[in-house]
Design an enzyme around this catalytic site. Structure first.
Site, short mmCIF file in Angstrom:
data_model
loop_
_atom_site.label_atom_id
_atom_site.label_comp_id
_atom_site.label_asym_id
_atom_site.label_seq_id
_atom_site.Cartn_x
_atom_site.Cartn_y
_atom_site.Cartn_z
N CYS A 137 0.82 -1.21 0.00
CA CYS A 137 0.00 0.00 0.00
C CYS A 137 0.86 1.26 0.00
O CYS A 137 1.37 1.68 1.05
CB CYS A 137 -0.93 -0.01 1.21
SG CYS A 137 -1.89 1.49 1.38
N CYS A 140 -0.37 4.10 2.22
CA CYS A 140 -0.15 3.90 3.66
C CYS A 140 1.32 4.12 4.02
O CYS A 140 1.62 4.71 5.05
CB CYS A 140 -0.52 2.47 4.08
SG CYS A 140 -2.02 1.84 3.34
N ASP A 141 2.23 3.62 3.21
CA ASP A 141 3.62 3.51 3.65
C ASP A 141 4.63 4.34 2.85
O ASP A 141 5.80 4.41 3.23
CB ASP A 141 4.05 2.03 3.59
CG ASP A 141 3.19 1.17 4.50
OD1 ASP A 141 2.78 1.68 5.56
OD2 ASP A 141 2.91 0.01 4.15
#
Ligand code: NAP
Length: 314
Positions: A137, A140-141
């Site tokens: 992701c 997200c990261d």
């Protein structure tokens, strides 16, 4: 002590565009649906960045914002939304029964909109390093890898989208693909090709990931799919974007599925081979897999469920 089962006319499993559209429609039809969120509330769009191709948003909209808007709309018409994970489903007899860790639900009609989950390469270190330099992701990261060398694996739209997005953070982004041609749509291919921060490594399969939880990812072992030659490639992060698997295991053996586990509804319909059970969105779609097609089939499932209930005077 076990609580008595809660009965609903319609239960919808999943809170992506498909489940929420089914909720909007069934709620507006006064069916007071229950929507069970599942483990990833909002579905896959909550792990994407900007959605540019959902009609009605000419400037684009962030995936999580789009999902919040849909959820608000579903709630406005009387959808009850619970965050829970179904661990057991029995659709062999009606009413259908769904069990979570804390409750039992029954329903007359069931709409399965459980979506799909990212695929993994299946490497031992991939699991070990997940969250420590390996991710599925970018939204997200990505920010963890500012000014770092980032690798993205895959040749489809997801990989291209992630690679483009990750150029906001990385000093350089390498798109590693096992073939000599991208599967992605032309617009996404062009964006990747034209992005000066992206370099494509063609015909390369990742066969190992070096690093540790303390040090993060340090390098990738790449095998040339044509020559068989194996080499080390220095990278600080790996984003795996190689497709998805349908979240259908709850219904294995109870519903018609294809060899990859996608639910197979009747032609031009969301009705499954079990009367009263409808499937919509990515759990039954390995072809289009778009937010808008998921929403479209969610709408179909709602209308079909409503008509089916009406035909039975329920
Ligand atoms: P996909 O189209 O199935 O592409 C998966 C990619 O990963 C392929 O290039 C495949 O290689 C590669 N791959 C698969 N297994 C692999 C393995 N074990 N090792 C190495 N590489 C592997 O999946 P996707 O990119 O997630 O897209 C899925 C659907 O969502 C598509 O319909 C796509 O159009 C849609 N989507 C749309 C958007 C958008 O419109 N903005 C964004 C994301 C996704 P091969 O090419 O060699 O098979």
């Amino acid at each position: 002590m076990t609580n008595a089962a809660q009965h609903h006319k319609v239960i919808i499993l999943g809170s992506g565009p498909s489940g929420l559209t089914a909720a909007i429609y069934t709620a507006r039809a006064n069916l007071s649906p229950l929507l069970i969120h599942g483990p990833l509330p909002g579905g896959q769009l909550t792990t994407t960045t900007e959605v540019e191709n959902f009609p009605g948003f000419p400037e684009g909209i962030m995936g999580p914002d789009l999902m919040q808007t849909m959820e608000k709309q579903a709630a406005r018409f009387g959808t009850t939304i619970v965050v829970d994970t179904v661990i057991e489903a029995n659709i062999k007899s009606r009413p259908f029964t769904l069990k979570t860790n804390s409750a039992t639900y029954t329903c007359d009609a069931l709409i399965i909109s459980t979506g799909a989950t990212p695929k993994y390469l299946g490497l031992e270190n991939e699991r070990k390093m997940m969250g420590y330099g390996v991710s599925t992701c970018a939204t997200c990261d990505g920010a963890f890898f500012r000014n770092k060398i980032i690798a993205v694996n895959g040749g489809g739209d997801s990989a291209c989208e992630e690679a483009n997005f990750l150029t906001r953070f990385g000093s350089k982004v390498y798109l590693i693909h096992r073939r000599g041609e991208l599967r992605a749509s032309k617009i996404m291919r062009d964006r990747v090709m034209q992005n000066p921060k992206i370099e494509i490594l063609w015909n390369k399969q990742i066969v190992d990931i070096a690093g540790s939880r303390e040090a993060g990812v340090t390098s990738l072992k790449l095998k040339d799919t044509q020559s068989g030659e194996v080499s080390d490639f220095a990278a600080d992060a790996l984003f795996v974007a190689i497709g998805h698997s349908p979240n259908s295991s709850l219904f294995k053996g109870q519903l018609k599925m294809d060899e990859n586990g996608y639910i197979v509804p009747k032609p031009n319909s969301t009705a499954t081979d079990v009367e009263g059970v409808f499937a919509s969105g990515d759990v039954q779609d390995h072809v289009f897999r778009q937010a808008i097609t998921a929403a479209g089939t969610g709408c179909m499932a709602a209308i079909e469920a409503e008509r089916w209930l009406e035909s039975r005077n329920q």
